[in-house]
Design a protein around this motif. Structure first.
Motif, PDB file in Angstrom:
ATOM      1  N   GLN A 106      84.038  42.758 123.712  1.00 37.01           N
ATOM      2  CA  GLN A 106      84.913  43.936 123.638  1.00 37.01           C
ATOM      3  C   GLN A 106      86.376  43.576 123.510  1.00 37.01           C
ATOM      4  O   GLN A 106      87.240  44.447 123.618  1.00 37.01           O
ATOM      5  N   GLY A 107      86.672  42.280 123.299  1.00 34.46           N
ATOM      6  CA  GLY A 107      88.059  41.929 123.006  1.00 34.46           C
ATOM      7  C   GLY A 107      88.765  41.070 124.020  1.00 34.46           C
ATOM      8  O   GLY A 107      89.992  41.003 124.011  1.00 34.46           O
TER       9      GLY A 107
ATOM     10  N   GLN B 121      87.663  46.580 131.749  1.00 35.43           N
ATOM     11  CA  GLN B 121      86.606  47.503 131.332  1.00 35.43           C
ATOM     12  C   GLN B 121      85.667  47.674 132.508  1.00 35.43           C
ATOM     13  O   GLN B 121      85.161  46.676 133.029  1.00 35.43           O
ATOM     14  N   ASN B 122      85.503  48.910 132.938  1.00 37.74           N
ATOM     15  CA  ASN B 122      84.618  49.191 134.072  1.00 37.74           C
ATOM     16  C   ASN B 122      84.918  48.291 135.264  1.00 37.74           C
ATOM     17  O   ASN B 122      84.009  47.744 135.895  1.00 37.74           O
TER      18      ASN B 122
ATOM     19  N   PRO C  71      76.829  50.697 130.816  1.00 38.07           N
ATOM     20  CA  PRO C  71      76.979  49.386 131.477  1.00 38.07           C
ATOM     21  C   PRO C  71      77.642  48.416 130.494  1.00 38.07           C
ATOM     22  O   PRO C  71      77.303  48.411 129.296  1.00 38.07           O
ATOM     23  N   SER C  72      78.591  47.630 130.992  1.00 36.59           N
ATOM     24  CA  SER C  72      79.407  46.818 130.074  1.00 36.59           C
ATOM     25  C   SER C  72      78.566  45.906 129.190  1.00 36.59           C
ATOM     26  O   SER C  72      78.905  45.689 128.027  1.00 36.59           O
ATOM     27  N   ASP C  73      77.469  45.382 129.737  1.00 34.14           N
ATOM     28  CA  ASP C  73      76.672  44.460 128.912  1.00 34.14           C
ATOM     29  C   ASP C  73      75.816  45.200 127.887  1.00 34.14           C
ATOM     30  O   ASP C  73      75.133  44.568 127.084  1.00 34.14           O
ATOM     31  N   LEU C  74      75.839  46.529 127.931  1.00 31.72           N
ATOM     32  CA  LEU C  74      75.097  47.306 126.933  1.00 31.72           C
ATOM     33  C   LEU C  74      76.047  48.052 125.996  1.00 31.72           C
ATOM     34  O   LEU C  74      75.613  48.866 125.168  1.00 31.72           O
ATOM     35  N   HIS C  75      77.349  47.793 126.121  1.00 31.73           N
ATOM     36  CA  HIS C  75      78.326  48.423 125.219  1.00 31.73           C
ATOM     37  C   HIS C  75      78.070  47.911 123.803  1.00 31.73           C
ATOM     38  O   HIS C  75      77.829  46.720 123.605  1.00 31.73           O
TER      39      HIS C  75
ATOM     40  N   GLU D 232      85.327  52.762 131.372  1.00 35.36           N
ATOM     41  CA  GLU D 232      86.666  53.010 131.906  1.00 35.36           C
ATOM     42  C   GLU D 232      87.531  51.839 131.448  1.00 35.36           C
ATOM     43  O   GLU D 232      87.203  50.675 131.696  1.00 35.36           O
ATOM     44  N   TRP D 233      88.595  52.157 130.743  1.00 33.70           N
ATOM     45  CA  TRP D 233      89.475  51.116 130.200  1.00 33.70           C
ATOM     46  C   TRP D 233      90.779  51.089 131.001  1.00 33.70           C
ATOM     47  O   TRP D 233      91.356  52.143 131.263  1.00 33.70           O
ATOM     48  N   THR D 234      91.211  49.903 131.381  1.00 34.33           N
ATOM     49  CA  THR D 234      92.458  49.770 132.129  1.00 34.33           C
ATOM     50  C   THR D 234      93.369  48.779 131.412  1.00 34.33           C
ATOM     51  O   THR D 234      92.905  47.767 130.889  1.00 34.33           O
TER      52      THR D 234
END
Lengths: 208, 415
Positions: free
Chosen positions: B235-236, B226-227, B97-101, B175-177
Motif C-alpha cells: 500500500q505504499g 493504515q489501520n 483487514p490490511s493484509d486483504l487490501h 483508516e489512513w493516518t
C-alpha cells in the motif's frame, strides 16, 4: 473515599486550576486566550494556534532536485540533450523490447505499441501510440522512466530518443531518417490529441 | 494431543517447556518452525489438528508477539500479474483487514528502507524542501476512514460464475493516518498560481500522476499509517498519497516527489491508461471521482441459500461524499425497498447495508443500488453503456444483480 475527602480534593484541584489559569493568562496577555467550547475553563492555547511553518524538513538543493526530476512535459520541458532516429531505434527495439511487445509492436504478449492493421483486432478496440496517445513527449517520458519492464531506468537518453523515433515511425508519425531531439519531439502532432476532453461529469443525478 | 513425528523435534524454547511441565499437551498448541534461514517463528496448528480437542480440557496457546488468524478462516486475495483482489464476499464490516487490501501496481512492490526515505516538494513553491519520514511524523496528523478503489474495477461473466471479489474486488477500506498535504503546502509556500502537482513514486514504474492543486488543499493526505500500524508495503510503505474518493491510481504509493506546476504533466497513466472512451470519438481524461456504487455480498456467487429468512448484506460507497440511501430489489428491479445502513455513515467511505427478506423459494433476481448526497443513483449497466456511446472501460459502476435459482444456487447477472 469519604464524601468529605472527595470534596476537599476537588476544592484543591479548583484552587490549583485557578492559579494555573492566572499564570497562563499573565503569559498570554498580548494574545487572545482560546478556551475550549466543549469544556469551558480548559485552555487550548497550546494546540489551537497553527504556525504557517513548523520548521521541519530541510531545504532541497538544486542538485538533489535534478537527480529526481525526470519528468517531461507536453511543451518539452524536461527533455534532455541527445538525439536518435528510427533506424537506430529499431535495432535497440529488437534487442530490448521485442520479446514483450512483439517484433512489430503489434503482437504482444504485452501492450500493443503500434496501431498496425486495425481490421485484425478481433472486435476489440485497438489502442496504441498512433491512435490513442495525445502527446509524443509522453512516449519519451514513459520509456525513460519505466522500460524495459525488466530493467527500468537502464536506457541512455540517446537510446530513448531512438526508441521514441522508432515507435513514432512505426505508427506513421515520423520519417525514418528524422533525428529526434528536444526541439522537434514536442512539435509532433499526435492524431489522438483532439479526442481528449476533461472530466465532464458534474456532481448530481446525471449518469455520464 | 499427539504431534506428528516431523514436528516433535521443533518444539523448543524454555518458555514452552515451562508450560509443558504444567500441562504437557499445551506445548502442542504452538509450534516453533525452523525455516530455511534458521529463524524460528510461531505457527498456529492446522485446523484439523486443533479440531480434534475439547478446548475446555487443554490449556490454550500462551500470549504471542503477533496475533494469528484462526486456522479455520482462509480469506485470500486473488492475484493476477498486475493486481490482487479483496475477497469482499468473505468480509464483514467497513474495514478491510490490511493484509486483504487490494493491490494494484505497475512495477511490483518495492522494498524501501524507511531510514533512507525522503519526500521532495519542489516546482512552483517558495522553498523547495525535503522531508524524511521522521519529519512527516512530526507534523500535526490527521486520520480518516475512506475507501480506495481502482477505476478499472468492473468485470462481468457470461456463465454467472463470478464472485464479488472478481466483479469489483479492487476496492477496500482502511483508516489512513498521516499529514495533511495542505500542511506541507503551507510549509513549502505553494505559489498561488500553481494549479496542478505531479506525484511520483519510487517503484520500478516510477509511477506518475498529475493532480489538481485544489485536492491538495482540500483533503489529500500523505499517509504513513493504515489501520493503526505502518502502511503495508503493498500500500505504499513508508508513505503514499491518499486522495479521498478519487481513483486509486492517482493515490501514488511509495511517494518520493511532488512537483507543483501550472499545467498537467500528461503522463502515460493519465493519457494511454485511466482514460475512458465516452462516445462521439471522445476520450474522457482526469475523471478522478469514483461514482456511487454498491454490491450485495451475501447472498452472492458461490453461495447456496435456503427458503426462509435471508439477511441480504452488502457494501456501498461514493467518492462524491456520503451514501444517503441504499435500495434493494428482490424482484429483478421492479420494486425497490430501503436497506438499513450501518452507522457511522462516513464521507467517501464504504458503508455496510442490510435488508431482511423472506424468500419463498421462487427464482428471482436480487440487486442493490446506492444513492449519494449529490442525488446520483447508481445506474444499470444498460444506462452506463448508453451514456458512454456503448463503451465499457474505467469508472464502470453498474448495479450488480444475483439470480437465485429454485434450488438456492446464486449466480451473477448483468443489468
Amino acid at each position: 473515599m469519604s464524601w468529605l475527602k472527595a470534596r476537599s480534593m476537588l476544592g484543591s484541584t479548583i484552587k490549583f486550576l485557578g492559579t494555573a489559569l492566572m499564570l497562563v493568562t499573565a503569559l498570554h496577555t498580548a494574545t487572545s486566550l482560546k478556551v475550549s467550547r466543549q469544556h469551558p475553563g480548559v485552555l487550548l492555547a497550546d494546540t489551537l494556534s497553527q504556525p504557517v511553518h513548523y520548521g521541519f524538513g530541510r531545504p532541497a538543493t538544486a542538485a538533489e532536485i535534478a537527480a529526481l526530476d525526470i519528468d517531461v512535459r507536453p511543451d518539452g520541458t524536461g527533455l534532455p540533450k541527445g538525439e536518435g532516429n528510427a533506424m537506430e531505434g529499431k535495432a535497440i527495439y529488437i534487442q530490448k523490447c521485442a520479446a514483450c511487445h512483439g517484433a512489430t509492436g503489434t503482437d504482444g504478449p504485452n501492450d500493443r505499441l503500434v496501431v498496425g492493421d486495425t481490421t485484425k483486432g478481433g472486435g476489440r478496440k485497438i489502442k496504441a501510440i498512433g491512435n490513442y496517445w495525445p502527446y509524443a513527449t509522453t512516449v519519451f517520458d514513459y520509456i525513460r522512466r519505466a522500460m524495459p519492464f525488466n530493467q527500468p531506468g537502464s536506457l541512455t537518453d540517446d537510446e530513448v530518443y531512438s526508441l521514441t523515433a522508432y515507435l513514432l515511425n512505426a505508427n506513421g508519425l515520423l520519417p525514418v531518417d528524422t533525428k529526434l531531439n528536444a526541439k522537434n519531439l514536442p512539435k509532433i502532432k499526435m492524431p489522438a490529441r483532439d479526442k481528449f476532453i476533461p472530466d465532464d461529469r458534474k456532481d448530481g443525478p446525471e449518469i455520464r | 494431543m499427539q504431534l506428528p513425528d516431523d514436528k516433535k523435534d521443533i518444539i523448543t524454547t524454555s518458555k514452552i517447556s515451562r508450560r509443558s511441565l504444567l500441562a504437557g499437551a499445551a506445548a502442542a498448541s504452538i509450534v516453533l518452525v525452523q525455516t530455511a534461514s534458521g529463524k524460528a517463528f510461531q505457527a498456529a496448528l492446522t485446523a484439523s489438528e486443533l479440531a480434534a480437542d475439547d478446548p475446555t480440557k487443554v490449556p490454550g496457546v500462551p500470549p504471542g508477539t503477533l496475533g494469528t488468524r484462526s486456522p479455520f478462516e482462509k480469506p485470500v486475495k486473488t492475484p493476477s500479474d498486475t493486481s490482487s483482489r479483496t475477497p469482499l464476499q468473505d468480509l464483514h464490516g467497513m474495514i478491510t483487514p490490511s493484509d486483504l487490501h487490494y493491490e494494484r501496481h505497475h512495477g511490483g512492490v518495492p522494498s524501501i528502507d524507511p531510514a533512507k526515505y525522503e519526500l521532495v516538494i519542489h516546482g512552483m513553491v517558495d522553498k523547495p524542501m525535503i522531508f524524511t519520514l521522521a519529519d512527516l511524523k512530526r507534523f500535526p496528523s490527521v486520520s480518516r476512514i475512506a475507501f480506495l478503489e481502482c477505476s478499472g474495477n468492473y468485470r462481468g461473466s457470461n456463465d454467472g460464475k463470478i464472485k464479488p471479489q472478481e466483479i469489483c474486488g479492487l476496492t477496500s477500506q482502511s483508516e489512513w493516518t498521516g499529514v495533511a498535504l495542505s500542511t506541507l503546502f503551507r510549509e513549502v509556500g505553494v505559489n498561488p498560481k500553481a494549479s496542478w502537482f505531479l506525484a511520483e513514486g519510487m517503484d520500478a514504474a516510477v509511477m506518475t500522476r498529475s493532480v489538481p492543486v485544489h485536492k491538495g488543499w482540500d483533503d489529500a493526505i500523505i499517509a504513513y499509517a493504515q489501520n493503526g500500524e505502518a502502511i503495508r508495503p503493498e500500500q505504499g510503505y513508508p508513505a503514499r498519497l491518499f486522495l479521498p474518493g478519487w481513483e486509486g491510481n492517482a493515490n501514488v504509493k511509495w511517494l518520493r516527489r511532488i512537483e507543483l506546476a501550472d499545467e498537467p504533466f500528461m503522463t502515460r497513466e493519465e493519457t494511454s491508461k485511466y482514460t475512458e472512451a465516452v462516445g462521439g470519438g471522445k476520450i474522457r481524461q482526469f475523471s478522478f471521482t469514483m461514482d456511487a456504487r454498491s454490491i450485495i455480498t451475501y447472498p452472492s456467487y458461490p453461495a447456496k441459500v435456503e427458503k426462509g429468512w435471508i439477511e441480504i448484506r452488502g457494501i456501498a460507497w461514493s467518492g462524491r461524499g456520503k451514501v444517503t440511501r441504499v435500495e434493494v430489489s428482490t424482484d429483478a428491479g421492479k420494486t425497490w425497498q430501503q436497506a438499513a445502513l450501518q452507522q457511522p455513515v462516513l464521507d467517501k467511505a464504504i458503508i455496510t447495508f442490510r435488508y431482511l427478506w423472506n424468500w419463498e423459494g421462487n427464482p428471482t433476481e436480487i440487486m442493490s443500488r446506492a444513492v449519494d448526497e449529490t442525488g446520483y443513483v447508481q445506474p444499470f449497466l444498460k444506462q452506463l453503456l448508453a451514456a458512454r456511446g456503448g463503451n465499457m472501460g474505467y469508472h464502470f459502476n453498474p448495479v450488480t444483480a444475483w439470480y437465485l435459482q429454485k434450488d438456492g444456487l446464486v449466480s451473477f447477472k448483468a443489468t
